[in-house]
Design a protein around this motif. Structure first.
Motif, short mmCIF file in Angstrom:
data_model
loop_
_atom_site.label_atom_id
_atom_site.label_comp_id
_atom_site.label_asym_id
_atom_site.label_seq_id
_atom_site.Cartn_x
_atom_site.Cartn_y
_atom_site.Cartn_z
N LYS A 214 50.81 84.24 24.44
CA LYS A 214 51.64 84.50 23.34
C LYS A 214 51.85 85.72 22.85
N PHE A 215 51.79 87.40 23.97
CA PHE A 215 53.12 88.19 24.26
C PHE A 215 53.77 88.37 24.90
N VAL B 203 49.73 90.61 30.06
CA VAL B 203 49.65 92.03 29.53
C VAL B 203 48.38 92.96 30.25
N GLU C 81 46.16 95.22 30.66
CA GLU C 81 44.12 95.19 29.56
C GLU C 81 43.78 94.14 29.54
N ILE C 82 44.80 93.00 29.40
CA ILE C 82 44.18 91.82 28.62
C ILE C 82 43.57 91.21 30.07
N SER D 256 43.03 92.51 33.06
CA SER D 256 42.01 93.31 34.15
C SER D 256 40.33 92.57 33.50
N ARG D 257 41.03 93.19 31.91
CA ARG D 257 39.08 92.13 31.72
C ARG D 257 39.31 90.78 31.89
N LEU E 265 37.73 90.42 35.59
CA LEU E 265 36.18 90.99 35.75
C LEU E 265 35.79 90.28 35.19
N GLU E 266 35.52 89.15 34.03
CA GLU E 266 35.09 88.12 33.45
C GLU E 266 35.20 86.71 34.52
N LEU F 291 35.28 86.87 38.18
CA LEU F 291 35.21 87.24 39.36
C LEU F 291 34.02 86.65 39.90
N LEU F 292 33.05 86.61 39.43
CA LEU F 292 31.75 86.01 40.21
C LEU F 292 31.69 84.71 40.00
N LEU G 171 42.02 96.17 41.28
CA LEU G 171 40.99 97.28 40.76
C LEU G 171 39.97 96.29 40.83
N VAL G 172 39.62 95.31 40.56
CA VAL G 172 38.62 94.19 40.02
C VAL G 172 38.07 93.87 41.92
N THR H 153 37.09 96.13 44.68
CA THR H 153 36.73 96.94 44.57
C THR H 153 35.20 96.24 45.09
N ALA I 139 44.70 100.86 45.57
CA ALA I 139 44.96 99.87 44.96
C ALA I 139 46.71 100.67 45.50
#
Ligand SMILES: [Zn+2]
Lengths: 237, 355
Positions: B61-62, B66, B68-69, B71-72, B75-76, B78-79, B112-113, B116, B349
């Motif tokens: 939709k963007f 994006v 920042e979106i 990266s969030r 992180l979610e 990853l595991l 970085l996610v 790290t 990075a």
């Protein structure tokens, strides 16, 4: 019970090892934007210096902000992966709570600079909880213009308020002008200390309040700018 | 590997480092753009699991990724992706010989996610950390798809970000023979497409217009860089723009399709000529073309035609390996492992990392 505290939420890289209530060691280093390069080498270093191995850990405490999103993701990723590999509990703790728990006084106002004359704040009462020793979050973490603080705190005008963190001088001046009683702290007490984080993490974990590592994420007090722009253009969702 | 990760080499890992006659298991992670990915491979090209969680729909939709979106979301995810990769491979953390992550190029917040995470795995298990260049990953995707590919080989990798001509004696490393001195080939397509109002991405747009055009209608000069294997596309770009401006001033009508076809022919000719020159000089067994621009049909046709007289096979990656995945990162990591090309925990990075 060996707890590693990790804080990469602000310019300060904080690391601490707390062993059953006894501090084994602590780093609080103002490294600005070097958390990615420095965090893992420093964890390795503190382990080596203190004769600890990653597998000895019994739990992890990690700061979840508010703070730099990138910095927070570095610390939280590290905590999640350690928690996953060693099957140990992880507790995410608000950076504001870490500051407040390290301060003195009954009513505590921790602050982080949110730029453009705004701050992230929350408001704690030290002995506000009947059944445990954790601080009571009287006002939930949020961002506000500095000038709005006297109004936000007006029912506590007769209490002494401990102000800790960033922008303290400016906020104190404003509160005093508005007839509040305040106190501030010396430099060494005026930061989120890693030892406080590790101690709090141990307390939370002991009381059965660890987090689900799959759900753990930073305290994003702001939705991404692209989302804000999109919503302004098309309405939400 | 050409680009080493610098730093003091750590020697006291948990296990003795293995050699290529022993089984080596590597967990590889990737989060440089909008895919969160994890894989486990055995001895490089044997893929035990390859989990990719795409966020494409989230960014649609963007109209673009994006940061920042993304990266969030990394992180979610990853595991869960790591868990699934280990489970599908039937492997536990303790069985791993090394851990790898992309460290560039890409979006720094995303990189970085997994970087790290890989560092943390390395520290926790005391196994080597391997930092992998994402572009190298795309090249090694070809070797996963065609494990029998004969060496030595020449690889031409072409996309919006790079144009590199590489020589592989074997898979343990490569030599850069030439690269673009200005625009990447894909960038040239994008710029000309935008100039002609044909849209984005430029590669497919130009290719489509060229199909109904005459490729010999206009002759555009090819860059002459002497003996080197380097490429240059900025002169060609200027030539196209000048041509259009001149014709417009004279009041002549321009045939967009002829123009697109002639421009495409000039790019293809430059790429193919350099490639053939290298093939003759290095006496290779096979040729690989990879990267977004490698999808161009006219390019494939011209190169395949010219390779015929040298009796050489041309390889290009299957479509599913063109998207980002962790298996390709793990494949590169295996060869870096054999070379003991390990990274220190301070690895950062590098958003604009080059080959
Ligand atoms: Zn890619």
């Amino acid at each position: 019970m060996l707890i590693l505290g990790i804080d990469t939420s602000t310019d300060i890289l904080g690391l601490a090892l707390m062993d059953s209530g006894q501090l084994k060691g602590e780093y609080n280093l103002s490294l600005k934007r070097q958390h990615s390069e420095k965090l893992l080498p420093l964890i390795e270093e503190i382990f080596e210096l203190l004769g600890v191995e990653a597998g000895d850990l019994d739990g992890i405490a990690v700061a979840v902000g508010p703070g730099s999103f990138t910095g927070l993701r570095i610390g939280i990723t590290t905590a999640k992966v350690l928690g996953r590999i060693f099957s140990i509990p992880v507790k995410g703790i608000s950076t504001l709570e870490i500051m407040a728990a390290g301060a003195e006084g009954e009513y505590i106002l921790p602050l982080l600079d949110a730029r453009r004359k705004r701050v992230y704040y929350s408001f704690y009462q030290r002995n506000g909880n009947k059944d445990n020793n954790f601080l009571k979050e009287v006002k939930k973490a949020a961002s506000a213009g500095i000038s709005e603080l006297p109004q936000i705190l007006n029912e506590y005008q007769n209490q002494e308020i401990s102000i800790i963190g960033e922008k303290t001088a400016e906020v104190r001046e404003l509160l005093v002008e508005n007839n509040f009683k305040t106190r501030i702290f010396e430099a060494e007490k005026n930061l989120p200390r890693a030892a406080v984080l590790a101690r709090l993490g141990g307390d939370y974990i002991c009381s059965g309040q660890a987090d689900d590592i799959y759900q753990l994420k930073p305290a994003y007090l702001k939705i991404p700018q692209a989302e804000i722009n999109w919503q302004q253009k098309y309405g939400s969702k | 590997m050409a680009a080493n990760n610098m730093g003091v080499e750590k020697v006291n890992y948990k296990n003795k480092l293995k050699d290529k006659d022993e089984d080596i298991y590597i967990l590889a992670l990737e989060s440089s753009c909008d895919e969160t990915a994890a894989s486990v491979n055995k001895n490089g090209l044997e893929i035990l699991s390859n989990v990719v969680s795409s966020q494409v729909d989230l960014h649609k939709k963007f109209g673009g990724v994006v940061p920042e979106i993304a990266s969030r979301k990394h992180l979610e995810l990853l595991l869960p992706v790591i868990d699934q990769a280990l489970a599908e491979a039937g492997i536990e953390f303790k069985d791993l010989d090394a851990v790898a992550s992309t460290y560039g190029p890409g979006l720094v917040g995303g990189l970085l996610v997994t970087l790290t995470a890989a560092k943390t795995v390395s520290l926790a298990l005391n196994i080597p950390l391997i930092g992998v260049n994402h572009i190298a990953g795309h090249i090694y995707a070809n070797f996963i798809a065609n494990p029998e590919i004969e060496k030595p080989l020449i690889c031409l990798t072409i996309s919006g970000g790079h144009t590199d001509l590489l020589y592989f004696e074997d898979l343990r490393g490569y030599q850069i023979l030439g690269r673009t001195i200005d625009d990447a080939a894909g960038e040239a397509f994008d710029k000309i497409s935008r100039f002609l109002g044909l849209g984005y991405p430029g590669g497919p747009a130009i290719e489509k217009a060229a199909l109904s055009g005459n490729k010999t209608a206009i002759y555009f000069p090819r860059a002459d860089l002497g003996d080197s294997y380097d490429f240059s596309f900025s002169g060609l770009k200027t030539a196209v723009m000048n041509y259009v401006n001149n014709e417009e001033q004279r009041g002549n009508e321009i045939d967009q399709n002829d123009l697109a076809a002639s421009f495409q022919e000039a790019v293809v000719d430059s790429l193919a000529s350099n490639l053939i020159k290298a093939v003759q000089e290095y006496k290779v067994e096979s040729v690989v073309i990879s990267g977004g621009v490698a999808a161009n049909q006219r390019l494939r046709e011209v190169i395949a035609e010219r390779l015929k007289e040298h009796n050489l096979e041309l390889y290009y990656p299957p479509l599913e390996l063109c998207t980002d995945n962790a298996a390709m990162i793990g494949a590169v990591a295996y060869y870096q492992y054999l070379e003991r090309d390990f990274a220190p925990l301070s690895l950062s990075a590098e958003p604009s990392l080059k080959l």
